[in-house]
Enzyme design. Structure first.
Site, mmCIF file in Angstrom:
data_model
loop_
_atom_site.group_PDB
_atom_site.id
_atom_site.type_symbol
_atom_site.label_atom_id
_atom_site.label_comp_id
_atom_site.label_asym_id
_atom_site.label_seq_id
_atom_site.Cartn_x
_atom_site.Cartn_y
_atom_site.Cartn_z
ATOM 1 N N ASN A 1 -3.829 -22.821 -39.900
ATOM 2 C CA ASN A 1 -3.894 -24.253 -39.628
ATOM 3 C C ASN A 1 -3.538 -24.607 -38.185
ATOM 4 O O ASN A 1 -3.950 -25.631 -37.678
ATOM 5 C CB ASN A 1 -2.983 -25.032 -40.591
ATOM 6 C CG ASN A 1 -1.618 -24.416 -40.730
ATOM 7 O OD1 ASN A 1 -1.484 -23.275 -41.146
ATOM 8 N ND2 ASN A 1 -0.592 -25.158 -40.367
ATOM 9 N N CYS B 1 3.523 -30.690 -40.500
ATOM 10 C CA CYS B 1 4.728 -30.643 -41.334
ATOM 11 C C CYS B 1 5.972 -30.412 -40.488
ATOM 12 O O CYS B 1 7.062 -30.666 -40.934
ATOM 13 C CB CYS B 1 4.629 -29.530 -42.366
ATOM 14 S SG CYS B 1 3.099 -29.588 -43.270
HETATM 15 N N1 PLP Z 1 -2.039 -24.629 -46.563
HETATM 16 C C1 PLP Z 1 -2.503 -24.923 -45.352
HETATM 17 C C2 PLP Z 1 -3.132 -23.833 -44.533
HETATM 18 C C3 PLP Z 1 -2.408 -26.221 -44.840
HETATM 19 O O1 PLP Z 1 -2.857 -26.508 -43.628
HETATM 20 C C4 PLP Z 1 -1.798 -27.216 -45.647
HETATM 21 C C5 PLP Z 1 -1.623 -28.596 -45.139
HETATM 22 O O2 PLP Z 1 -1.383 -28.802 -43.972
HETATM 23 C C6 PLP Z 1 -1.344 -26.855 -46.925
HETATM 24 C C7 PLP Z 1 -1.483 -25.564 -47.344
HETATM 25 C C8 PLP Z 1 -0.703 -27.858 -47.821
HETATM 26 O O3 PLP Z 1 -1.668 -28.684 -48.432
HETATM 27 P P1 PLP Z 1 -1.212 -30.045 -49.128
HETATM 28 O O4 PLP Z 1 -0.912 -30.998 -48.029
HETATM 29 O O5 PLP Z 1 -2.391 -30.482 -49.927
HETATM 30 O O6 PLP Z 1 -0.049 -29.712 -49.972
#
Ligand code: PLP
Length: 401
Positions: A154, A328
């Site tokens: 991400n 986050c």
């Molecule tokens: N996994 C990845 C690679 C992400 O980028 C994100 C969100 O930023 C998540 C998991 C979490 O997803 P959610 O926001 O739907 O819990």
């Protein structure tokens, strides 16, 4: 409130704007069609049919059978559920293989499991963010319950070779889960032809609403649910369904399937133009993961001599939305665990900004961003003790530029 019309939104990996067609399809299920999908009368069963349709649309995007899809509340839940399920079958198999660059939805969960008696191997990555497949092979033990590796990072967009990883896991007879939250809706996927056991996704990353996701569970994989209660989702995820959001996820999947080829080309061209312009205009700028296969919409750029929180503030004043590492972690002073795992210097990690492009970005957004960002970086450098002329790119920066 700041309206999106005033923004240059370059943070599509954090979340995306809901597609108007998705919103239109979702709204009646918040108003007129409020029946419970488990109810036996037609007012309920028509809602059940809408959920089934969403499941078919998502299955079409993923190239799998609708029965292999379980709707969840988000990508995080899907990730947790896949890993937790794998740990339940063989009491002796308490080893997990993951990586040091996973999203916190996997990494923190694994760290927590490690505190509760599991053994976790976090594979490292090289300077470009690539994983070593030989290291993966060696990490898998007879006690390994599951391998969980993300499809695209991400923060940097670096893609792991998921099909090869799935093949290795199949040969080693170990379950494989991939956090595909950043790739679903962006790249073509055909799960029917793959050895992936579990795949997580989240609607808000591909122009659906927040708070709804799905877990793909291949037909050949055993699964034990984490949420137990009513028999919803074929007994695999209890709780009355979030109908409107599930309908929206289905529509977002349909829109993604329609747009995927055109969007890939258009967004890649935009991202590449952006990177070229920034590298040309700003000294001491370097793309993180530049030599690795990367997701076409993501650009992680380190700017020598700046601190990303200050850059975010200044860019915000110019109404540019981007992030320092993952959304986050915004507000935390810790530098990115992803860039640290890539063995980049502290300075390089501190000066990293992530720009991520998407369906609703326009060439005008891009032109403005390419104008404003170099000015902001220059201003920040002038404000700090180092001036633009004495910012010397480090060897690592020069190597990767
Ligand atoms: N996994 C990845 C690679 C992400 O980028 C994100 C969100 O930023 C998540 C998991 C979490 O997803 P959610 O926001 O739907 O819990």
């Amino acid at each position: 409130m700041i309206s999106d019309e005033e923004l240059i939104y370059l943070d599509n990996n954090a979340t995306t704007q809901i597609d108007p067609a998705v919103l239109e399809e979702m709204l009646p299920f918040l108003q007129k069609f409020y029946g419970n999908p488990s109810s036996g009368y037609r007012f309920g069963s028509q809602v059940r049919q809408a959920i089934d349709r969403a499941r078919e649309r998502l299955a079409n995007l993923l190239g799998c059978d609708p029965s292999e899809i379980v709707f969840t509340s988000c990508g995080t839940e899907s990730n947790n559920a896949a890993i937790d399920s794998a740990l339940q079958f063989e009491p002796r198999n308490k080893h997990i293989v993951s990586s040091a660059v996973e999203h916190s939805a996997v990494r923190r969960h694994c760290e927590d499991l490690a505190k509760r008696g599991c053994e976790v191997t976090f594979l490292g990555v090289d300077q470009d963010g690539n994983i070593d497949l030989a290291e993966l092979q060696n990490a898998i033990q007879p006690r390994t319950a599951i391998v969980s590796l993300m499809w695209a990072n991400n923060e940097t967009g670096v893609l792991f070779p998921i099909e090869k990883i799935a093949q290795i896991c199949r040969e080693k007879r170990v379950l494989f889960h991939t956090d595909a939250v950043q790739v679903v809706g962006k790249i073509p996927i055909c799960l029917r032809q793959s050895s992936i056991n579990f795949l997580s996704l989240s609607a808000h990353k591909f122009h659906g609403p927040k708070g709804v996701g799905a877990l793909y569970i291949s037909k050949k994989s055993r699964f034990r649910p984490s949420i137990i209660g009513g028999g919803q989702e074929n007994g695999r995820r209890a709780g009355t369904e979030n109908v409107a959001s599930i309908v929206a996820l289905g529509k977002a999947a349909e829109r993604a399937a329609e747009c995927i080829t055109e969007e890939q080309e258009r967004v890649r061209a935009m991202r590449d133009r952006f990177e070229n312009a920034i590298l040309e205009k700003v000294n001491g700028a370097a793309i993180n993961g530049a030599r690795a296969p990367r997701l076409f919409n993501t650009s992680s750029i380190s700017f020598a001599g700046i601190d990303s929180p200050a850059a975010l503030m200044l860019l915000d004043r110019h109404r540019i939305c981007c992030s320092a590492g993952s959304a986050c972690r915004t507000g935390s002073t810790e530098s990115s665990h992803v860039l640290r795992a890539m063995q980049l210097s502290d300075e390089r990690a501190r000066g990293a900004l992530r720009f991520s492009f998407g369906r609703f970005n326009t060439p005008a957004d891009l032109d403005q961003a390419c104008e404003i960002i170099p000015q902001v970086i220059e201003k920040l450098r002038a404000l700090s003790s180092s001036s633009p002329t004495n910012v010397q790119p480090q060897p690592a920066l020069q190597m990767l530029t």
